[in-house]
Write a protein that holds these residues in place. Structure first.
Motif, PDB file in Angstrom:
ATOM      1  N   MET A 288       0.847  -1.206   0.000  1.00 58.12           N
ATOM      2  CA  MET A 288       0.000   0.000   0.000  1.00 58.12           C
ATOM      3  C   MET A 288       0.879   1.251   0.000  1.00 58.12           C
ATOM      4  O   MET A 288       1.924   1.270   0.662  1.00 58.12           O
ATOM      5  CB  MET A 288      -0.873   0.003   1.272  1.00 58.12           C
ATOM      6  N   GLU A 289       0.448   2.270  -0.718  1.00 63.48           N
ATOM      7  CA  GLU A 289       1.199   3.542  -0.733  1.00 63.48           C
ATOM      8  C   GLU A 289       1.051   4.251   0.620  1.00 63.48           C
ATOM      9  O   GLU A 289       0.028   4.085   1.307  1.00 63.48           O
ATOM     10  CB  GLU A 289       0.607   4.470  -1.824  1.00 63.48           C
ATOM     11  N   ASP A 290       2.046   5.084   0.951  1.00 65.13           N
ATOM     12  CA  ASP A 290       2.018   5.805   2.241  1.00 65.13           C
ATOM     13  C   ASP A 290       0.732   6.626   2.390  1.00 65.13           C
ATOM     14  O   ASP A 290       0.111   6.647   3.463  1.00 65.13           O
ATOM     15  CB  ASP A 290       3.221   6.752   2.363  1.00 65.13           C
ATOM     16  N   ALA A 291       0.346   7.297   1.294  1.00 61.26           N
ATOM     17  CA  ALA A 291      -0.838   8.166   1.376  1.00 61.26           C
ATOM     18  C   ALA A 291      -2.083   7.343   1.682  1.00 61.26           C
ATOM     19  O   ALA A 291      -2.946   7.763   2.467  1.00 61.26           O
ATOM     20  CB  ALA A 291      -1.010   8.927   0.065  1.00 61.26           C
ATOM     21  N   GLU A 292      -2.152   6.168   1.079  1.00 56.16           N
ATOM     22  CA  GLU A 292      -3.324   5.301   1.331  1.00 56.16           C
ATOM     23  C   GLU A 292      -3.333   4.817   2.788  1.00 56.16           C
ATOM     24  O   GLU A 292      -4.386   4.716   3.425  1.00 56.16           O
ATOM     25  CB  GLU A 292      -3.256   4.074   0.420  1.00 56.16           C
ATOM     26  N   ILE A 293      -2.127   4.515   3.283  1.00 53.47           N
ATOM     27  CA  ILE A 293      -2.030   4.075   4.692  1.00 53.47           C
ATOM     28  C   ILE A 293      -2.558   5.186   5.599  1.00 53.47           C
ATOM     29  O   ILE A 293      -3.375   4.946   6.499  1.00 53.47           O
ATOM     30  CB  ILE A 293      -0.566   3.713   5.055  1.00 53.47           C
ATOM     31  N   MET A 294      -2.113   6.425   5.333  1.00 54.05           N
ATOM     32  CA  MET A 294      -2.549   7.546   6.174  1.00 54.05           C
ATOM     33  C   MET A 294      -4.055   7.758   6.055  1.00 54.05           C
ATOM     34  O   MET A 294      -4.719   8.043   7.050  1.00 54.05           O
ATOM     35  CB  MET A 294      -1.782   8.837   5.826  1.00 54.05           C
ATOM     36  N   ASP A 295      -4.588   7.582   4.849  1.00 51.49           N
ATOM     37  CA  ASP A 295      -6.041   7.706   4.675  1.00 51.49           C
ATOM     38  C   ASP A 295      -6.777   6.680   5.533  1.00 51.49           C
ATOM     39  O   ASP A 295      -7.773   6.980   6.185  1.00 51.49           O
ATOM     40  CB  ASP A 295      -6.423   7.461   3.206  1.00 51.49           C
TER      41      ASP A 295
END
Ligand SMILES: Cc1ncc(COP(=O)(O)O)c(C=O)c1O
Length: 365
Positions: free
Chosen positions: A1-8
């Motif tokens: 998973m991309e970092d941005a998706e993780i943060m989302d």
């Protein structure tokens, strides 16, 4: 998973939580620390004082924090550690007392549950000393106490913020072979800054150990409790741990999150004695404001606050608490006193108090 998706993914959970910044957590002895204090936490969050040989710098900061807490509690050369919280501090103190041969715990019903957990873990019987005026009744204590008992008064009780009469308890203990542990988890960073001069810790001769938590009124991030001792109780609970650099362990936990040691030190540097005094003075003013405004709104106050904790009397306290929570306000219930407990921490500003009382009037008018 991309970092941005993780943060989302995380953010959706974050939005479900309550946050101190909203001002609406009135039930907690914690507050959001200043930015510099939080940054100190993250700078050191990989330090682990469970293996102190790797972290001599963090060990020095821990000593500074212990020294400062010694100053607050009247001990210029305390033994001590920054631990995970008041619970660990109380367990540690009673564990050491048990090792010294003390067995029965005498305390009051308003003791924090961590003392009861400690007693259960350590196989120590607990007897409750009756209370008078919301604190330990020393005449009753005199009738109950025997050689070999551990007396656990609280300096800043969880429900009311009251202080057991520790000097009078001392004069009873002094005539016997008893141990005295004071739980000042909340009060340790408050009592020294009240206008009254109250002996609550090491200035009282029989007091052997004190719990005092930076992550409460020291305004440090958790996990940061404090256990201080007049003598080196840590020798009594020390075990060999050959895989560690120093080859020994003398705290209850193994791995210890030590970002909060750095952050506690930063908080002490940030506030200092004067900053803590100013904070306590301001919070006591706001507590008075809360009491006066609540009375003006027709509510009954259980008893005069001694610290920055106030209790509003209500019927069906659990129902009122639940209804307030539904409306976004967190308060504690004190079923024993049929009251709602409000801890006036720095995020509980006057406008928050006004808003809260308006809401309470709607729920319980
Ligand atoms: C008087 C007292 N002692 C001990 C504790 C336990 O502290 P912690 O939650 O940090 O373990 C509390 C918590 O509120 C407390 O009020």
């Amino acid at each position: 998973m991309e970092d941005a998706e993780i943060m989302d993914a995380l953010n959706s959970y974050y939005r479900e939580d309550m946050h101190y910044e909203s001002g609406r957590i009135l039930s907690s002895m914690y507050t959001a620390p200043p930015e510099v204090v939080l940054s100190s936490f993250f700078r050191f969050y990989q330090a682990n004082l469970g293996n102190p040989g790797l972290y001599p710098g963090t060990v020095k900061m821990e000593r500074e924090v212990v020294r400062f807490m010694g100053k607050l509690t009247g001990n210029s050369s305390p033994f001590g550690h920054v631990v995970s919280g008041g619970t660990e501090a109380n367990i540690t103190a009673l564990w050491a007392a048990r090792k010294m041969g003390f067995r029965r715990i005498l305390t009051t019903e308003d003791v924090h549950f961590s003392v009861i957990k400690a007693a259960d873990l350590l196989g120590m019987p607990v007897e409750y000393v009756p209370m008078r005026g919301f604190v330990m009744d020393t005449l009753a204590l005199e009738d109950m106490i025997h050689d070999g008992d551990v007396v656990v008064p609280t300096a800043g009780t969880t429900p009311l913020g009251y202080i057991d009469p520790i000097s009078r308890i001392d004069s009873i203990c002094a005539e016997l072979s008893c141990h005295l542990h004071v739980d000042a988890a909340f009060g340790g960073f408050v009592i020294p800054f009240l206008p009254e001069n109250i002996d609550f810790a090491f200035t009282v001769p029989s007091v052997k150990t004190v719990t005092i938590d930076p992550h409460k009124m020291g305004f440090a991030p958790y996990p940061a409790g404090g256990i201080l001792a007049r003598e080196n109780i840590f020798e009594r609970i020390r075990v060999d741990a050959p895989y560690l650099i120093d080859g020994k362990s003398e705290t209850l936990l193994g791995t210890r999150q030590s970002g909060s040691v750095a952050a506690s030190y930063a908080a002490i540097l940030h506030f200092g004695m004067d900053g803590y005094r100013d904070s306590v003075t301001e919070l006591m003013k706001r507590t008075k404001y809360l009491v006066n405004r609540a009375r003006e709104c027709g509510f009954e106050i259980l008893t005069r606050p001694v610290m920055n904790i106030a209790n509003i009397v209500v019927d069906n306290v659990e129902c009122v608490k639940k209804e307030l929570l539904k409306r976004g306000w967190a308060v504690s219930a004190n079923p024993k006193y049929s009251s709602l407990r409000i801890v006036v921490m720095p995020h509980v500003r006057k406008e928050i108090i006004d808003e809260f009382l308006k809401e309470l009037k709607k729920v319980y008018g």
